[in-house]
Design a protein around this motif. Structure first.
Motif, PDB file in Angstrom:
ATOM      1  N   ALA A 260      -1.654  10.077  -7.806  1.00  0.00           N
ATOM      2  CA  ALA A 260      -2.993   9.854  -7.241  1.00  0.00           C
ATOM      3  C   ALA A 260      -3.527   8.495  -7.693  1.00  0.00           C
ATOM      4  O   ALA A 260      -4.136   7.747  -6.912  1.00  0.00           O
ATOM      5  N   ARG A 261      -3.275   8.168  -8.960  1.00  0.00           N
ATOM      6  CA  ARG A 261      -3.729   6.868  -9.490  1.00  0.00           C
ATOM      7  C   ARG A 261      -3.104   5.718  -8.716  1.00  0.00           C
ATOM      8  O   ARG A 261      -3.792   4.777  -8.310  1.00  0.00           O
ATOM      9  N   MET A 262      -1.798   5.789  -8.492  1.00  0.00           N
ATOM     10  CA  MET A 262      -1.115   4.675  -7.808  1.00  0.00           C
ATOM     11  C   MET A 262      -1.552   4.572  -6.352  1.00  0.00           C
ATOM     12  O   MET A 262      -1.512   3.498  -5.758  1.00  0.00           O
ATOM     13  N   GLU A 263      -1.990   5.708  -5.776  1.00  0.00           N
ATOM     14  CA  GLU A 263      -2.428   5.668  -4.370  1.00  0.00           C
ATOM     15  C   GLU A 263      -3.814   5.052  -4.210  1.00  0.00           C
ATOM     16  O   GLU A 263      -4.149   4.530  -3.152  1.00  0.00           O
ATOM     17  N   THR A 264      -4.613   5.102  -5.276  1.00  0.00           N
ATOM     18  CA  THR A 264      -6.018   4.699  -5.123  1.00  0.00           C
ATOM     19  C   THR A 264      -6.478   3.568  -6.042  1.00  0.00           C
ATOM     20  O   THR A 264      -7.499   2.944  -5.787  1.00  0.00           O
ATOM     21  N   GLU A 265      -5.747   3.335  -7.126  1.00  0.00           N
ATOM     22  CA  GLU A 265      -6.228   2.329  -8.092  1.00  0.00           C
ATOM     23  C   GLU A 265      -5.242   1.169  -8.216  1.00  0.00           C
ATOM     24  O   GLU A 265      -4.079   1.292  -7.844  1.00  0.00           O
TER      25      GLU A 265
END
Ligand SMILES: Cc1cc2nc3c(=O)[nH]c(=O)nc-3n(C[C@H](O)[C@H](O)[C@H](O)COP(=O)(O)OP(=O)(O)OC[C@H]3O[C@@H](n4cnc5c(N)ncnc54)[C@H](O)[C@@H]3O)c2cc1C
Length: 462
Positions: free
Chosen positions: A292-297
Motif C-alpha cells: 500500500a505504501r509503494m502504491e501511494t507514497e
C-alpha cells in the motif's frame, strides 16, 4: 573506436579489427558518463562537481590507495578532452545527472542517443579520415619482433583466412572477459561464478587480456568487477518488481538472517552484500502495508531506469501478483508459508521478523543502524519475498598500464608500441566499481582511447 577515430584525425593511418559484425561494443548498453566541470558544457551549465583534488582524494581513499596515482591523475587532467571533442562534433547532451553520492561529486553526462550516438561519431570521424574497419575479424595474436616490441596483429577474417596487420602502434580494447567462465572463476572465484553477467551478449571473451598478458603485461586488478544493484532475474531495471526489490524493508539470506543495512546510497553496497550471501541470493521481505505504501507514497530509493523517479507505483499490488504467478517473486498468507515457497529457513525467517519488528518498535536499528524512518514492521499478510542475485555489468580490469596507457611489464618497462584501454587496462579501479563515481567505467574507456591516440601520435609524428 575512440582511439581509432582520434588517431585518424591526428594523421595516422588506422585499421580497426573487430570481432563482432558491428562496432560499438558495450556502448549499446551505456547510459551515463562521469565527468568534472573541466568539461566545457558542464561548466557552462553551472552544474556543480567535485574539484580535481576532491575527486582524487575520494577516489584514492575508496581504492585503498592501490590505484596507479599517475593514471588517476592523467584521467582527472585529461578526461574532459574526449567529451569536449564529442560535443564539438555534434553530440547532444540530453541531461546532466548527479552521482548517486549526491550533488557536487561528478556529473553524469547523458547524451541523446546514449553512447551509441558517440560510437557513430567515432565511425564517421574514422571514415572521413580514411581509416578502415574490418568487422567479423577477431584478432587472435599480437606479433612481436626479436626485441619483444609489438609490430602487428594476426586476425582471422570472415572467410577464416589469416590477416596480418602491421602496425607501429597497437591499441588493445576488447572489453574484458565477462563471458569467459574459466577466467571469471580463475580471477574472481565464487563471487564471479555467482554473479549474473550483464554482458554475455557481447564478445567479451578475454581475448585482449590474454594477448596482453602473453605480451608481458601483468595483472592490473583482474579480480574486481563492475557490480550493480542486485537483480531480480528476468525483470528489467525500473519495472515495479525491480523498484520493490530495492526498497529498504527487510533483506535476509536463505537462513533468514539479515544481510546488512537495507538502505543504500551507492549501487555498489547491495552488490557487495549480495555477493557474500550464501548462494549469492538475498530476499527482500515485506507485507501488505508496504505494498500500500509503494502504491501511494514516495519511494525511499530512486528507480534505476529512466525516468529515475521516487514516484509511487500505483500498480504495485498487481505487478507483485503477476510476478508471483510467473515465479519471479513469492507471496503467501503466513511467514511460514512464505519461507517454504521461497526456500528460506522457516524458523530463521519467523525469528528474524520478530527481532526486526522489535527494532522497529524501539525505533533504533542497533544491528545495522538504518535510519529510524525506514524501520517499518512486518505485521500484516499477505507477505512477500523478492529474491535478488548480484549482477555484474562487466569485468573491470585488464593489465597494468601507465599514465600513457602503455602496457607495463613486471620490471616497470613498457612493452614497446603496445597500448591498452577500457576494460582491458587496469590499475585504475582497484576494488569493485564504485557507483559514487557513476559513469566512470565508460568515461575511463573513452579517456584511455583518446589519450592513447594522442600519446601514440605525438611519438610517431614527433
Ligand atoms: C549493459 C551495460 C550497461 C552499461 N552502462 C554503463 C553506464 O551507464 N556507465 C558506465 O560508465 N559504464 C557502463 N557500462 C560499462 C561500460 O560500457 C564499459 O566499461 C565500456 O564501454 C567498455 O569499453 P571497452 O572499450 O573496454 O569495451 P567494448 O565497448 O565492449 O569494446 C570492445 C570491442 O572489442 C571487440 N572485440 C572483442 N574481442 C575481440 C578480438 N579478439 N578482436 C577484435 N575485436 C574484439 C568487441 O566485439 C567490442 O566491439 C555498461 C556496460 C554494460 C554491458
Amino acid at each position: 573506436m575512440v582511439s581509432a577515430a582520434r588517431a585518424s584525425e591526428l594523421g595516422l593511418s588506422v585499421i580497426v579489427l573487430e570481432k563482432s559484425s558491428v562496432v560499438g561494443g558495450a556502448s549499446v548498453g551505456t547510459e551515463a558518463h562521469f565527468a568534472l566541470d573541466t568539461v566545457k558544457y558542464i561548466a557552462e551549465n553551472n552544474h556543480p562537481t567535485w574539484t580535481k583534488q576532491e575527486a582524487y582524494d575520494y577516489f584514492m581513499l575508496f581504492n585503498n590507495y592501490r590505484s596507479n596515482a599517475t593514471l588517476v591523475s592523467a584521467f582527472l587532467n585529461h578526461h574532459h578532452e574526449v567529451f569536449d571533442w564529442f560535443i564539438d562534433k555534434g553530440a547532444q547532451v540530453r541531461m546532466l545527472l548527479y552521482s548517486l553520492a549526491g550533488p557536487e561529486t561528478g556529473a553524469g553526462l547523458f547524451f541523446e542517443g546514449r553512447a551509441v550516438a558517440l560510437s557513430e561519431i567515432c565511425q564517421e570521424t574514422l571514415a572521413a579520415n580514411g581509416g578502415e574497419v574490418i568487422v567479423s575479424s577477431p584478432v587472435r595474436q599480437l606479433v612481436v619482433d626479436d626485441q619483444n616490441a609489438v609490430v602487428g596483429a594476426l586476425a582471422e577474417d570472415a572467410d577464416g583466412k589469416t590477416l596480418f596487420v602491421k602496425s607501429k602502434a597497437t591499441f588493445v580494447g576488447t572489453g574484458g572477459f565477462g563471458r569467459n567462465k574459466d577466467m571469471i572463476h580463475y580471477y574472481m572465484g565464487f563471487r564471479g561464478d555467482n554473479a549474473f553477467a550483464g554482458d554475455t551478449f557481447l564478445e567479451h571473451d578475454g581475448d585482449g587480456v590474454n594477448m596482453l598478458l602473453g605480451a608481458g603485461g601483468i595483472d592490473g586488478g583482474l579480480r574486481w568487477s563492475q557490480g550493480q544493484t542486485p537483480q531480480v532475474l528476468n525483470v528489467a531495471y525500473g519495472e515495479p518488481l525491480d523498484r520493490a526489490a530495492s526498497e529498504p524493508y527487510l533483506w535476509v539470506n536463505k537462513y533468514g538472517k539479515r544481510v546488512g543495512c537495507e538502505f543504500f546510497t551507492n549501487l555498489t553496497i547491495p552488490f557487495e552484500m549480495c555477493s557474500y550471501a550464501p548462494d549469492a541470493t538475498y530476499f527482500n521481505i515485506f507485507d501488505s502495508t508496504k505494498v500500500a505504501r509503494m502504491e501511494t507514497e514516495e519511494f525511499f530509493t530512486q528507480s534505476r531506469g529512466l525516468p529515475y523517479t521516487y514516484d509511487p507505483e500505483p500498480g504495485m499490488g498487481q505487478a507483485l501478483d503477476e510476478g508471483a504467478e510467473a515465479g519471479l517473486c513469492f507471496k503467501a498468507d503466513t511467514l511460514e508459508e512464505l519461507a517454504e515457497k521461497a526456500g528460506i529457513d522457516k524458523e530463521g525467517l519467523v525469528g528474524m521478523v520478530a527481532e526486526y519488528n522489535g527494532l522497529c518498535e524501539q525505533g533504533e536499528d542497533t544491528q545495522f543502524f538504518k535510519d529510524p524512518a525506514m524501520l517499518l514492521p512486518i505485521t500484516t499478510g499477505p507477505f512477500y519475498a523478492i529474491p535478488c542475485v548480484p549482477c555484474r555489468l562487466s569485468t573491470l580490469n585488464g593489465v597494468h598500464v601507465n599514465e600513457n596507457l602503455e602496457v607495463i611489464r613486471s620490471d616497470g618497462s613498457p612493452v614497446p608500441n603496445l597500448y591498452a584501454g577500457g576494460l582491458d587496462s587496469g590499475s585504475f579501479f582497484m576494488t569493485d566499481y564504485n557507483h559514487a563515481f557513476s559513469g566512470s567505467a565508460s568515461s575511463f574507456s573513452f579517456f584511455t582511447g583518446f589519450h592513447a591516440a594522442d600519446v601514440a601520435a605525438a611519438k610517431l609524428t614527433g
